[in-house]
Each structure stands twice: as structure tokens, then as C-alpha cells.
Design a protein around this motif. Structure first.
Motif, PDB file in Angstrom:
ATOM      1  N   THR A   1       0.826  -1.215   0.000  1.00 46.04           N
ATOM      2  CA  THR A   1       0.000   0.000   0.000  1.00 46.04           C
ATOM      3  C   THR A   1       0.859   1.265   0.000  1.00 46.04           C
ATOM      4  O   THR A   1       0.346   2.351  -0.257  1.00 46.04           O
ATOM      5  N   VAL A   2       2.142   1.123   0.328  1.00 47.92           N
ATOM      6  CA  VAL A   2       3.017   2.308   0.369  1.00 47.92           C
ATOM      7  C   VAL A   2       3.859   2.343  -0.916  1.00 47.92           C
ATOM      8  O   VAL A   2       4.741   1.491  -1.113  1.00 47.92           O
ATOM      9  N   PRO A   3       3.611   3.321  -1.805  1.00 52.18           N
ATOM     10  CA  PRO A   3       4.283   3.334  -3.108  1.00 52.18           C
ATOM     11  C   PRO A   3       5.815   3.330  -3.026  1.00 52.18           C
ATOM     12  O   PRO A   3       6.479   2.646  -3.806  1.00 52.18           O
ATOM     13  N   GLU A   4       6.394   4.057  -2.047  1.00 54.50           N
ATOM     14  CA  GLU A   4       7.871   4.109  -1.959  1.00 54.50           C
ATOM     15  C   GLU A   4       8.443   2.724  -1.629  1.00 54.50           C
ATOM     16  O   GLU A   4       9.459   2.311  -2.181  1.00 54.50           O
ATOM     17  N   THR A   5       7.761   2.021  -0.711  1.00 56.67           N
ATOM     18  CA  THR A   5       8.228   0.671  -0.342  1.00 56.67           C
ATOM     19  C   THR A   5       8.140  -0.256  -1.553  1.00 56.67           C
ATOM     20  O   THR A   5       9.028  -1.067  -1.810  1.00 56.67           O
ATOM     21  N   LEU A   6       7.040  -0.098  -2.282  1.00 58.17           N
ATOM     22  CA  LEU A   6       6.795  -0.912  -3.477  1.00 58.17           C
ATOM     23  C   LEU A   6       7.933  -0.714  -4.485  1.00 58.17           C
ATOM     24  O   LEU A   6       8.503  -1.674  -5.013  1.00 58.17           O
ATOM     25  N   THR A   7       8.278   0.543  -4.729  1.00 59.28           N
ATOM     26  CA  THR A   7       9.331   0.860  -5.701  1.00 59.28           C
ATOM     27  C   THR A   7      10.672   0.331  -5.220  1.00 59.28           C
ATOM     28  O   THR A   7      11.406  -0.327  -5.966  1.00 59.28           O
ATOM     29  N   GLN A   8      10.968   0.584  -3.951  1.00 62.97           N
ATOM     30  CA  GLN A   8      12.277   0.181  -3.432  1.00 62.97           C
ATOM     31  C   GLN A   8      12.460  -1.330  -3.477  1.00 62.97           C
ATOM     32  O   GLN A   8      13.442  -1.840  -4.018  1.00 62.97           O
ATOM     33  N   THR A   9      11.472  -2.074  -2.964  1.00 65.21           N
ATOM     34  CA  THR A   9      11.596  -3.540  -2.941  1.00 65.21           C
ATOM     35  C   THR A   9      11.494  -4.110  -4.359  1.00 65.21           C
ATOM     36  O   THR A   9      12.219  -5.040  -4.711  1.00 65.21           O
ATOM     37  N   GLY A  10      10.607  -3.529  -5.163  1.00 65.36           N
ATOM     38  CA  GLY A  10      10.465  -3.985  -6.560  1.00 65.36           C
ATOM     39  C   GLY A  10      11.781  -3.843  -7.307  1.00 65.36           C
ATOM     40  O   GLY A  10      12.230  -4.761  -7.994  1.00 65.36           O
ATOM     41  N   ASN A  11      12.440  -2.693  -7.144  1.00 65.88           N
ATOM     42  CA  ASN A  11      13.732  -2.464  -7.814  1.00 65.88           C
ATOM     43  C   ASN A  11      14.784  -3.433  -7.297  1.00 65.88           C
ATOM     44  O   ASN A  11      15.541  -4.036  -8.062  1.00 65.88           O
TER      45      ASN A  11
END
Ligand SMILES: NC(=O)c1ccc[n+]([C@@H]2O[C@H](COP(=O)([O-])OP(=O)(O)OC[C@H]3O[C@@H](n4cnc5c(N)ncnc54)[C@H](O)[C@@H]3O)[C@@H](O)[C@H]2O)c1
Length: 344
Positions: free
Chosen positions: A37-47
Motif C-alpha cells: 500500500t506504500v508506493p515508496e516501499t513498493l518501488t524500493q523492494t520492486g527495484n
């Protein structure tokens, strides 16, 4: 090779652990999508783990991408809604412990998975740790005779995330840290707990800025099993000498211990870099490195071979019952029969 796609829900500490293990060590599985639900976490872990398909809700992921199972690694109060939604869309469910906040939620998850014929596996990774598995096999082959007593301890190094320090959003350390011991003692004794008595204390909360009501960092549990066996669990979190998870099983003929002890008369541990047990583990992902890989591999195999996972919804439900009875025990300052919470 048949590659099973799963969607990892929750990109925090454990979401990263399972995403990394899928990528590096489990060729039969793929983290095809990531939800947080947190976009920054999503981007960081996704990357970090090369997961391109990222969504801020499970709803959206279900709508946009194909996968066969979910690996749920979100805070406990979200488990029921996410597990039920996944099951209703025909997705197999790997669910981190603690299973849910209460037994009603556990039952709803079990029913949804049964009704939709999807597998449900709980994240009690000790069932996949080579030392624990070998000890279980040797105890049950009769090497130390009938188990009479089990002593289990988990002392965890860092403060859990804020939601996990609050009884209202996590059921506290008994759930967050020591539900592994509630599960493992029941597993080794081959018997359900019948009565529990818990004492807790808070030594470090104030100095670490924890203000949650009823927070405790130190805990001792006494257990009586239906088999007549007895048990104890000790819990400390945060624990400044590192991560320590050990077990001692006393049978009619002898004793078996999981975790090494040095033969000194006096052993002192005050430093996370020096540790207490050998080899030194300062973090839980290191101590259960293989177990975390094997449990997700097992989940993928259970999807591919259509076999029941070996850590079930009932295992998760019993641990939640232990958490609820244990919490009742320290709040009401008395031993609590498991039947008291099972009937609620
Ligand atoms: N098996 C183990 O050894 C072990 C160890 C630690 C934690 N856990 C369990 O894993 C789970 C997660 O713990 P954690 O330490 O990774 O927590 P965390 O707070 O580090 O991460 C949780 C993540 O979930 C996200 N999130 C919250 N609600 C969401 C929702 N509805 N949909 C999608 N994402 C959402 C948060 O933004 C966060 O990034 C808990 O159940 C915890 O008890 C298991």
C-alpha cells in the motif's frame, strides 16, 4: 521447468526476504507481482528484487496479472481480508504467522481456502529448518523415549515494527515473536496445549520509546499439554546479544537439544557481534536462512503437485489460541485453560 508464479503481498522485512529467496534460490517459483500500500516501499523492494509488476492493492493485481498463489507478508490485522480475497479468486495461500488476530478470523480463512479448494500454508519455518526437522524425526523415532517436557526459547534482536508492538494491532510479542514457540512445542509434543500461564515484564520499552499500552519485552510461559506433558517458552525482544532460537526436549530416556551450547560452567552474552550460540546469529533471517527457502519451495511444490502443505491452517489456529489464552493469562494474572478461548 514448470515455473509457478506468485504474488508477494507486503514489501516490508519479510516480503523482501521471500522475494529475494524466490529470485535467488527457488527456480520453480517466481515473484511475478508485488503488492504494497506504500508506493515508496513498493518501488524500493520492486527495484531491489527485479519485480516489474507492482500494485498498491491485491484487487488491482488480481485484475491485471496472472499468478497461482499469494505470499502474504503484511501486518496481522490485514491477513484475513487478503487471504480470503486471494482464496476466493482461486489463488493458493502462503500466510505469514501469526495467522490472524483471533480464532474467528482463522476459521474464516480456513473455510475460504477449503471452499475454494486452494492450499493454505502457514509461515512457521521451523518445520523446514534442517536441525529442527532432524530433531523431530529422531525424537519421534524413539531415541530419547516418550517426550515428557519441551523448553523452547526465542529471543529476537530488534524491536518489531510499530504495529507489532501494540496488543491491539498484533497481539504483542507472544504473537509476533513467540507464536513460533507455541507452534513448535505443540509440533514436538504431538499434542495440543491444554493450559497456559504467562508472566510478562517491560524492561526496555521506555528507553526505546515504546509507549503502547501493555507492551512487554520479557515473557515466560508455562504450558500443560493434553498428553500430560509440560513445557515452557521464554521470550525476550529486543534482545541485545542477537538472535537466539533453541529447543530442549526431555524424554523418558534422555534429552535432545536444538542449538549448540558451549561446555563452560558460566556463559555470558551481552554483545550482538559476539553472540551466544555457535555459529553466531545476529538476525533471524540468518538463523533460519534455509528454512525460509525450503518453506516457499514447499508451497510452490504443493501447488505444482497438488499436495497439502505440511504446516496447515489448524497449526496457525492453535498458535493463535495459545496467544489469546496466554494474553488473557498475563492480563488476568492466572492460568487459563485453552478451552476458555476456544469457546469464545
Ligand atoms: N516468519 C518469520 O520469521 C517472521 C519474521 C518477522 C515477521 N513475520 C511476519 O510477517 C508479517 C510482516 O511482518 P514484517 O516485519 O515484514 O512487517 P513490515 O511492517 O516490515 O512490512 C509489512 C508491509 O506490508 C505493507 N502493507 C500493510 N498493509 C497492506 C495491505 N493491506 N496490502 C498490501 N501491503 C500492505 C506495509 O506497507 C509494509 O511495507 C507479519 O505477519 C509478521 O508477524 C514473520
Amino acid at each position: 521447468m514448470n515455473v509457478t508464479k506468485v504474488c508477494v503481498i507486503g514489501a516490508g522485512r519479510v516480503g523482501k526476504l521471500h522475494s529475494g529467496n524466490l529470485r535467488r534460490y527457488i527456480p520453480s517459483g517466481e515473484a511475478a507481482a508485488l503488492v504494497d500500500t506504500v508506493p515508496e516501499t513498493l518501488t524500493q523492494t520492486g527495484n531491489e528484487y527485479g519485480i516489474e509488476s507492482r500494485y498498491t492493492s491485491l484487487d488491482e493485481a488480481l485484475d491485471k496479472i496472472e499468478f497461482e498463489g499469494v505470499v502474504i507478508t503484511t501486518p496481522t490485522p490485514t491477513h484475513m481480508q487478503l487471504a480470503v480475497m486471494a482464496a476466493e479468486h482461486g489463488k493458493h495461500v502462503f500466510l505469514e504467522k501469526p495467522m490472524a488476530m483471533n480464532l474467528e478470523e482463522c476459521d474464516t480463512i480456513i473455510e475460504a481456502c477449503e471452499k475454494n479448494s486452494v492450499h493454505l500454508q502457514l509461515g512457521f519455518m521451523r518445520h523446514f529448518d534442517p536441525d529442527f526437522v532432524l530433531a523431530y524425526e529422531r525424537v519421534h523415532a524413539g531415541e530419547i523415549g516418550e517426550p515428557m517436557m519441551v523448553k523452547s526459547l526465542t529471543h529476537g534482536p530488534g524491536l518489531p515494527p510499530p504495529w507489532a508492538r501494540d496488543l491491539k494491532t498484533s497481539n504483542g510479542n507472544l504473537a509476533e515473536v513467540n507464536s513460533h514457540d507455541l507452534d513448535a512445542t505443540r509440533w514436538f509434543m504431538d499434542s495440543n496445549p491444554a493450559r497456559i500461564y504467562v508472566e510478562v515484564s517491560n524492561f526496555k520499552g521506555a528507553e526505546r520509546g515504546v509507549e503502547s499500552e501493555n507492551f512487554y519485552d520479557t515473557m515466560m510461559v508455562n504450558l500443560k499439554f493434553e498428553s500430560g506433558g509440560v513445557g515452557s517458552i521464554s521470550g525476550v525482544c529486543p534482545c541485545d546479544y542477537g538472535y537466539d532460537a533453541r529447543m530442549e526436549i526431555i524424554g523418558k530416556k534422555g534429552i535432545m537439544m536444538v542449538g549448540e551450547l558451549e561446555g563452560n560452567a558460566l556463559t555470558v552474552g551481552i554483545d550482538r557481534d559476539t553472540g551466544l550460540v555457535t555459529p553466531i546469529f545476529s538476525r533471524w533471517p540468518d538463523r533460519f536462512f534455509l528454512a525460509y527457502i525450503h518453506e516457499i519451495e514447499h508451497f510452490i511444490e504443493s501447488i505444482q503437485n497438488d499436495t497439502q502443505p505440511k504446516v496447515s491452517g489448524q497449526d496457525g489456529r492453535w498458535a493463535v489460541a495459545g496467544v489469546l489464552a496466554g494474553t488473557k493469562s498475563f492480563l488476568e494474572e492466572r492460568p487459563v485453560l485453552l478451552t476458555e478461548v476456544m469457546q469464545e
